[in-house]
Design a protein around this motif. Sequence first.
Motif, PDB file in Angstrom:
ATOM      1  N   MET A   1       0.842  -1.173   0.000  1.00 27.92           N
ATOM      2  CA  MET A   1       0.000   0.000   0.000  1.00 27.92           C
ATOM      3  C   MET A   1       0.890   1.239   0.000  1.00 27.92           C
ATOM      4  O   MET A   1       1.896   1.284   0.679  1.00 27.92           O
ATOM      5  CB  MET A   1      -0.906  -0.001   1.242  1.00 27.92           C
ATOM      6  N   SER A   2       0.498   2.220  -0.775  1.00 27.33           N
ATOM      7  CA  SER A   2       1.242   3.474  -0.827  1.00 27.33           C
ATOM      8  C   SER A   2       0.652   4.486   0.148  1.00 27.33           C
ATOM      9  O   SER A   2      -0.555   4.537   0.349  1.00 27.33           O
ATOM     10  CB  SER A   2       1.184   4.069  -2.228  1.00 27.33           C
ATOM     11  N   TYR A   3       1.548   5.257   0.703  1.00 25.81           N
ATOM     12  CA  TYR A   3       1.151   6.374   1.550  1.00 25.81           C
ATOM     13  C   TYR A   3       1.717   7.643   0.933  1.00 25.81           C
ATOM     14  O   TYR A   3       2.688   7.605   0.182  1.00 25.81           O
ATOM     15  CB  TYR A   3       1.686   6.191   2.968  1.00 25.81           C
ATOM     16  N   TYR A   4       1.102   8.752   1.267  1.00 28.94           N
ATOM     17  CA  TYR A   4       1.508  10.047   0.728  1.00 28.94           C
ATOM     18  C   TYR A   4       1.926  10.949   1.877  1.00 28.94           C
ATOM     19  O   TYR A   4       1.181  11.106   2.845  1.00 28.94           O
ATOM     20  CB  TYR A   4       0.351  10.686  -0.044  1.00 28.94           C
ATOM     21  N   GLN A   5       3.116  11.500   1.770  1.00 36.61           N
ATOM     22  CA  GLN A   5       3.617  12.408   2.801  1.00 36.61           C
ATOM     23  C   GLN A   5       3.389  13.836   2.327  1.00 36.61           C
ATOM     24  O   GLN A   5       3.779  14.201   1.218  1.00 36.61           O
ATOM     25  CB  GLN A   5       5.098  12.184   3.049  1.00 36.61           C
ATOM     26  N   ILE A  51       4.880  10.469  -2.832  1.00 32.53           N
ATOM     27  CA  ILE A  51       4.525   9.074  -2.561  1.00 32.53           C
ATOM     28  C   ILE A  51       5.596   8.457  -1.677  1.00 32.53           C
ATOM     29  O   ILE A  51       6.788   8.603  -1.926  1.00 32.53           O
ATOM     30  CB  ILE A  51       4.415   8.266  -3.857  1.00 32.53           C
ATOM     31  N   VAL A  52       5.147   7.768  -0.636  1.00 23.29           N
ATOM     32  CA  VAL A  52       6.035   7.023   0.251  1.00 23.29           C
ATOM     33  C   VAL A  52       5.534   5.581   0.240  1.00 23.29           C
ATOM     34  O   VAL A  52       4.405   5.310   0.593  1.00 23.29           O
ATOM     35  CB  VAL A  52       5.988   7.591   1.692  1.00 23.29           C
ATOM     36  N   LYS A  53       6.362   4.669  -0.177  1.00 18.76           N
ATOM     37  CA  LYS A  53       5.967   3.250  -0.253  1.00 18.76           C
ATOM     38  C   LYS A  53       6.196   2.565   1.087  1.00 18.76           C
ATOM     39  O   LYS A  53       7.202   2.771   1.722  1.00 18.76           O
ATOM     40  CB  LYS A  53       6.780   2.514  -1.314  1.00 18.76           C
ATOM     41  N   SER A  54       5.245   1.750   1.482  1.00 17.49           N
ATOM     42  CA  SER A  54       5.416   0.957   2.706  1.00 17.49           C
ATOM     43  C   SER A  54       5.922  -0.430   2.325  1.00 17.49           C
ATOM     44  O   SER A  54       6.075  -0.742   1.148  1.00 17.49           O
ATOM     45  CB  SER A  54       4.096   0.870   3.462  1.00 17.49           C
ATOM     46  N   ASP A  55       6.125  -1.265   3.312  1.00 20.61           N
ATOM     47  CA  ASP A  55       6.612  -2.620   3.083  1.00 20.61           C
ATOM     48  C   ASP A  55       5.490  -3.586   2.720  1.00 20.61           C
ATOM     49  O   ASP A  55       5.750  -4.735   2.365  1.00 20.61           O
ATOM     50  CB  ASP A  55       7.340  -3.139   4.315  1.00 20.61           C
ATOM     51  N   GLU A  56       4.247  -3.127   2.820  1.00 18.78           N
ATOM     52  CA  GLU A  56       3.111  -3.996   2.533  1.00 18.78           C
ATOM     53  C   GLU A  56       2.934  -4.147   1.028  1.00 18.78           C
ATOM     54  O   GLU A  56       3.420  -3.359   0.247  1.00 18.78           O
ATOM     55  CB  GLU A  56       1.837  -3.417   3.142  1.00 18.78           C
ATOM     56  N   LYS A  57       2.162  -5.169   0.615  1.00 13.39           N
ATOM     57  CA  LYS A  57       1.840  -5.351  -0.797  1.00 13.39           C
ATOM     58  C   LYS A  57       0.952  -4.205  -1.257  1.00 13.39           C
ATOM     59  O   LYS A  57       0.133  -3.698  -0.498  1.00 13.39           O
ATOM     60  CB  LYS A  57       1.111  -6.675  -1.002  1.00 13.39           C
ATOM     61  N   ASN A  58       1.075  -3.831  -2.513  1.00 19.34           N
ATOM     62  CA  ASN A  58       0.276  -2.746  -3.089  1.00 19.34           C
ATOM     63  C   ASN A  58      -1.192  -3.171  -3.168  1.00 19.34           C
ATOM     64  O   ASN A  58      -1.524  -4.150  -3.813  1.00 19.34           O
ATOM     65  CB  ASN A  58       0.787  -2.377  -4.480  1.00 19.34           C
TER      66      ASN A  58
END
Length: 60
Positions: A1-5, A51-58
Amino acid sequence: MSYYQMLDTVHVFIRNRDQINFWEQELYRKIDFSEACLDVSLLLKEGLCRIVKSDEKNEE
């Protein structure tokens, strides 16, 4: 999952009574912007967030 900073603080006013704040340096999900009627692609284009990518699957 992507997060946004957020790279800047953004305040959204809805019908002069509700206010939603997106604070600088905080992380948000795409759904958070959708609930505030904001298009995340425009925020990215204007340089207001990144965009800040997390370690979880998209999951988007």
